[in-house]
Design a protein around this motif. Structure first.
Motif, PDB file in Angstrom:
ATOM      1  N   GLN A  38       0.834  -1.190   0.000  1.00  0.00           N
ATOM      2  CA  GLN A  38       0.000   0.000   0.000  1.00  0.00           C
ATOM      3  C   GLN A  38       0.875   1.248   0.000  1.00  0.00           C
ATOM      4  O   GLN A  38       1.854   1.323   0.721  1.00  0.00           O
ATOM      5  N   THR A  39       0.513   2.228  -0.829  1.00  0.00           N
ATOM      6  CA  THR A  39       1.297   3.453  -0.919  1.00  0.00           C
ATOM      7  C   THR A  39       1.222   4.216   0.395  1.00  0.00           C
ATOM      8  O   THR A  39       0.124   4.581   0.839  1.00  0.00           O
ATOM      9  N   PRO A  40       2.372   4.447   1.075  1.00  0.00           N
ATOM     10  CA  PRO A  40       2.327   5.137   2.375  1.00  0.00           C
ATOM     11  C   PRO A  40       2.012   6.609   2.210  1.00  0.00           C
ATOM     12  O   PRO A  40       2.304   7.225   1.187  1.00  0.00           O
ATOM     13  N   ARG A  41       1.385   7.175   3.243  1.00  0.00           N
ATOM     14  CA  ARG A  41       1.048   8.599   3.255  1.00  0.00           C
ATOM     15  C   ARG A  41       1.709   9.223   4.481  1.00  0.00           C
ATOM     16  O   ARG A  41       1.610   8.701   5.597  1.00  0.00           O
ATOM     17  N   ILE A  42       2.390  10.351   4.266  1.00  0.00           N
ATOM     18  CA  ILE A  42       3.108  11.019   5.341  1.00  0.00           C
ATOM     19  C   ILE A  42       2.883  12.525   5.246  1.00  0.00           C
ATOM     20  O   ILE A  42       2.379  13.032   4.249  1.00  0.00           O
ATOM     21  N   TYR A  43       3.266  13.223   6.332  1.00  0.00           N
ATOM     22  CA  TYR A  43       3.246  14.682   6.340  1.00  0.00           C
ATOM     23  C   TYR A  43       4.619  15.186   5.903  1.00  0.00           C
ATOM     24  O   TYR A  43       5.632  14.790   6.473  1.00  0.00           O
ATOM     25  N   ILE A  44       4.629  16.056   4.903  1.00  0.00           N
ATOM     26  CA  ILE A  44       5.894  16.543   4.358  1.00  0.00           C
ATOM     27  C   ILE A  44       6.001  18.044   4.610  1.00  0.00           C
ATOM     28  O   ILE A  44       5.116  18.815   4.223  1.00  0.00           O
TER      29      ILE A  44
ATOM     30  N   ASP B 296       4.253  13.056  14.482  1.00  0.00           N
ATOM     31  CA  ASP B 296       4.533  11.697  14.037  1.00  0.00           C
ATOM     32  C   ASP B 296       4.410  11.556  12.527  1.00  0.00           C
ATOM     33  O   ASP B 296       3.693  12.314  11.856  1.00  0.00           O
ATOM     34  N   ASN B 297       5.128  10.554  12.000  1.00  0.00           N
ATOM     35  CA  ASN B 297       4.981  10.144  10.605  1.00  0.00           C
ATOM     36  C   ASN B 297       5.180  11.322   9.647  1.00  0.00           C
ATOM     37  O   ASN B 297       4.353  11.587   8.776  1.00  0.00           O
ATOM     38  N   SER B 298       6.285  12.028   9.837  1.00  0.00           N
ATOM     39  CA  SER B 298       6.528  13.242   9.062  1.00  0.00           C
ATOM     40  C   SER B 298       7.900  13.202   8.400  1.00  0.00           C
ATOM     41  O   SER B 298       8.811  12.506   8.856  1.00  0.00           O
ATOM     42  N   LEU B 299       8.024  13.977   7.318  1.00  0.00           N
ATOM     43  CA  LEU B 299       9.291  14.135   6.613  1.00  0.00           C
ATOM     44  C   LEU B 299       9.611  15.629   6.555  1.00  0.00           C
ATOM     45  O   LEU B 299       8.828  16.423   6.030  1.00  0.00           O
ATOM     46  N   PHE B 300      10.763  16.005   7.106  1.00  0.00           N
ATOM     47  CA  PHE B 300      11.190  17.404   7.156  1.00  0.00           C
ATOM     48  C   PHE B 300      12.302  17.614   6.130  1.00  0.00           C
ATOM     49  O   PHE B 300      13.397  17.062   6.268  1.00  0.00           O
TER      50      PHE B 300
ATOM     51  N   LYS C 167       6.164  14.095  20.621  1.00  0.00           N
ATOM     52  CA  LYS C 167       5.981  12.866  19.861  1.00  0.00           C
ATOM     53  C   LYS C 167       6.461  13.094  18.427  1.00  0.00           C
ATOM     54  O   LYS C 167       5.809  13.790  17.654  1.00  0.00           O
ATOM     55  N   LEU C 168       7.599  12.492  18.099  1.00  0.00           N
ATOM     56  CA  LEU C 168       8.181  12.638  16.768  1.00  0.00           C
ATOM     57  C   LEU C 168       8.601  11.285  16.208  1.00  0.00           C
ATOM     58  O   LEU C 168       9.584  11.177  15.477  1.00  0.00           O
ATOM     59  N   ASP C 169       7.877  10.234  16.551  1.00  0.00           N
ATOM     60  CA  ASP C 169       8.269   8.908  16.086  1.00  0.00           C
ATOM     61  C   ASP C 169       7.900   8.719  14.615  1.00  0.00           C
ATOM     62  O   ASP C 169       6.990   9.347  14.083  1.00  0.00           O
ATOM     63  N   ARG C 170       8.706   7.823  13.970  1.00  0.00           N
ATOM     64  CA  ARG C 170       8.579   7.518  12.537  1.00  0.00           C
ATOM     65  C   ARG C 170       8.783   8.761  11.679  1.00  0.00           C
ATOM     66  O   ARG C 170       8.161   8.919  10.624  1.00  0.00           O
ATOM     67  N   ASP C 171       9.651   9.659  12.109  1.00  0.00           N
ATOM     68  CA  ASP C 171       9.938  10.883  11.356  1.00  0.00           C
ATOM     69  C   ASP C 171      11.255  10.747  10.594  1.00  0.00           C
ATOM     70  O   ASP C 171      12.148   9.987  10.998  1.00  0.00           O
TER      71      ASP C 171
END
Length: 651
Positions: A149-155, A174-178, A194-198
């Motif tokens: 499944q195509t993952p969805r993240i916050y960019i 969480d779940n973000s790309l900086f 909370k910054l896990d999976r970043d």
């Protein structure tokens, strides 16, 4: 008089009031500078509509505000995230969000400021530029799997500036790309972060910040420098399953609760120097591909390095250990070392635990100021019954002592030469170096036996040559061809195997061979040369020089036996000449040499005492004396390498 007093009092009062004003005005000025206005919708719309230029980049300036996000349902809360997000999306270039010196009340939904997008080939939003898409593909690689499944993240496209920002509620990202840096120096986080999976593509800087609650960075990935200098972690710090690609700096920070780096990968150096760990520090199953610096840090609770992979140095210089340091099941590459120079064991519970052989990884650069460290390490491994590790530390200590003696000898001035006090250092230095080279200071039993075999085979060949090859007499005596082949072949085989073993089991085989050669070769070769040069002219010239006790054939302990047979007639009758005619006669010379070195033998073979050339007895006595020193060294080494075999008392 009264008027004068009143005048003086008036002057004093005026001066006091002036001083008071001078003191109060700065405080009022500071209060004014620290005064923050509440951010309203009107101000917010104005700031997002009128961006500020900062070093050629657009910036949303929301600094020095009170931002109330405590009510998630009110209009301001919804508009705050929406307005900022819309502004970021409309711009072709990244926009910096500046919240420096602001107070954010309530939970801060950091990820809502980013663009929520799917990642993968062809899945990225059209809002991103080509260079940004390239960055995202590099930072967030996705396996090309149809069933996946195509993952969805916050960019996040722009830089985040939280310098001196105060967060009263939770920070959720969480779940973000900086894609750009995050600067949060001197910030205060009063609740959980909370910054896990970043994924952090650029620099992250939280230096001088205070985190009063837990920080969660599980499964995060840092592609650039991560700075956590002088940070106060008051809650639990969870960095488990993370990866740090660049330099990571935690120096001068404070960890008050558990710090978890389980399953973490450090590609570049990580600096944990000058830190106080008030609770447990966990590095279990982590990988260190570069150096780990723990210089001058204090560990008040257990430090766990179980199952780690380390490819460089773990630097514990001047660190303070109060509890256990656990290296169980750790894998160290050949390049890995543990520097414990200046390491302090500050309690009775302080211990270094690891698998057998960890002592060889411990390194101390100098003896001065490290005597107590070495003594504590030796005591540490002896209490764990890891005798080999304790012996290696002691070997390292004596190496440093030999180096110190050498330095003292090389630094003697002309004035000191005539005092003669330095002469006493020479025998100390020579004796210590011999013990270090000939047996790794009693720690390498394999090396001791190897040197013994070289000694035995060399003298066996020499005794056989002198006894069986006498060409310059009326009736020359020469061994048979088979005996020559067997004796020469056995000597070369034993010597070659011993030399190969030296290269396999020691770090300085050439030095050992040189020292063994100096001890074995000059005197015996000189004596043998004189024997053949002077010739032999005596009675019993055609008879062997060696006799054996024919009354018994058994394995014997001959530690008190001398190499020449006794003169008492009762004992003389028991000794008979060895049998030259037997094919196994060459073994007698090995047996005699074995007796002289190990003081053990199958037969009591000695020199005859009648018509014996003095040079031959000198050669035999020389080997016998070497054997005495060898047995002392062997017993001392056995007592140090075999647990429970306390043949010698030492500390």
């Amino acid at each position: 008089m009264a008027e004068n007093l009143m005048s003086v009092y008036s002057q004093i009062t005026i001066i006091f009031l002036c001083l008071l004003c001078c003191c109060i005005l700065p405080f009022q000025a500071n209060a004014q500078t620290e005064q923050r206005n509440y951010l309203t919708l009107e101000v917010l719309n104005n700031r997002v509509s009128n961006l500020v230029q900062n070093e050629g980049k657009d910036k949303i300036d929301l600094s020095n505000f009170m931002i109330n996000l405590s009510n998630s349902d009110n209009e301001f809360n919804q508009q705050f995230y929406q307005e900022i997000n819309n502004t970021i999306n409309k711009r072709a270039s990244p926009v910096e969000i500046d919240l420096s010196n602001s107070i954010i009340q309530g939970d801060f939904k950091l990820n809502r400021l980013g663009i929520f997008s799917a990642v993968g080939e062809g899945a990225l939003s059209s809002l991103f530029t080509a260079s940004e898409k390239e960055q995202i593909d590099r930072y967030y690689p996705v396996n090309q799997n149809i069933t996946q499944q195509t993952p969805r993240i916050y960019i996040f496209r722009g830089q985040l500036n939280f310098t001196k920002t105060i967060f009263t509620g939770e920070v959720e990202g969480d779940n973000s790309l900086f894609l750009q840096p995050i600067i949060a120096t001197d910030a205060k986080f009063q609740n959980t972060v909370k910054l896990d999976r970043d994924i952090f593509g650029k620099e992250v800087d939280l230096s001088n910040s205070i985190l009063k609650q837990n920080i969660n960075l599980k499964h995060s990935h840092f592609f650039s420098t991560a700075k956590f200098k002088q940070v106060e972690f008051q809650g639990i710090s969870d960095f488990s399953n993370s990866q740090f690609e660049a330099l990571t700096e935690f120096d001068r920070s404070l960890f008050k609760q558990v710090t978890n780096f389980t399953h973490t990968v450090f590609v570049r150096p990580i600096n944990f120097s000058n830190i106080i760990f008030s609770d447990r520090l966990i590095f279990a199953k982590s990988k260190f591909l570069d150096s780990l610096l723990l210089i001058n840090s204090t560990f008040e609770k257990t430090v766990t390095f179980r199952d780690i992979y380390i490819n460089a140095i773990i630097n514990l210089q001047d660190a303070h250990l109060i509890d256990r340091l656990d290296f169980s099941n750790a894998f160290f590459t050949p390049q890995a070392t543990i520097n414990t120079s200046g390491l302090a064991f500050d309690s009775a519970e302080a211990k270094i635990i690891g698998d057998r052989g960890i002592g060889k990884l411990i390194n101390i650069d100098r003896l001065e100021a490290n005597e107590t460290v070495l003594r504590n390490l030796i005591r540490n491994f002896r209490s764990l019954e890891q005798i080999a590790d304790a012996n290696y530390i002691e070997y390292q200590r004596e190496q440093l002592k030999a180096q110190q003696l050498r330095d003292r000898l090389t630094r003697i001035s002309w004035q000191q030469v005539f005092t003669w006090g330095w002469i006493s250092l020479i025998p100390q230095w020579l004796t210590l170096n011999l013990l270090l080279i000939l047996g790794d200071y009693g720690t390498n039993i394999n090396l001791i036996f190897t040197i013994g075999i070289i000694n035995i085979s060399f003298f066996s060949f020499l005794f056989w040559l002198i006894d069986r090859y006498r060409p310059y007499i009326s009736q020359p005596i020469q061994p048979s061809r088979n005996e020559i082949i067997v004796m020469t072949g056995s000597y070369l085989t034993l010597t070659s195997l011993s030399i190969i073993n030296l290269f396999l089991t020691t770090k300085q085989p050439w030095s050992i061979l040189l020292d063994v050669g100096i001890i074995l070769l000059p005197i015996p070769i000189l004596i043998t040369s004189l024997i053949y040069k002077q010739g032999r002219y005596h009675k019993l010239l055609h008879t062997t020089y060696f006799v054996e006790d024919g009354s018994l054939r058994q394995f014997r302990l001959l530690i008190g036996r001398l190499p020449i047979m006794p003169r008492f007639p009762f004992f003389r009758d028991r000794f008979q000449a060895i049998l030259w005619s037997k094919r196994w006669n060459w073994l007698n010379y090995y047996d005699f040499s074995f007796n002289n070195i190990f003081k053990l033998g199958f037969n009591d073979i000695r020199l005859r005492d009648e018509h014996l050339p003095g040079l031959i007895s000198t050669l035999v006595w020389y080997q016998w004396c070497l054997g005495v020193f060898y047995v002392i060294l062997l017993l001392w080494t056995l007592s140090r390498t075999i647990p429970g075999l306390n043949l010698l008392i030492y500390f």
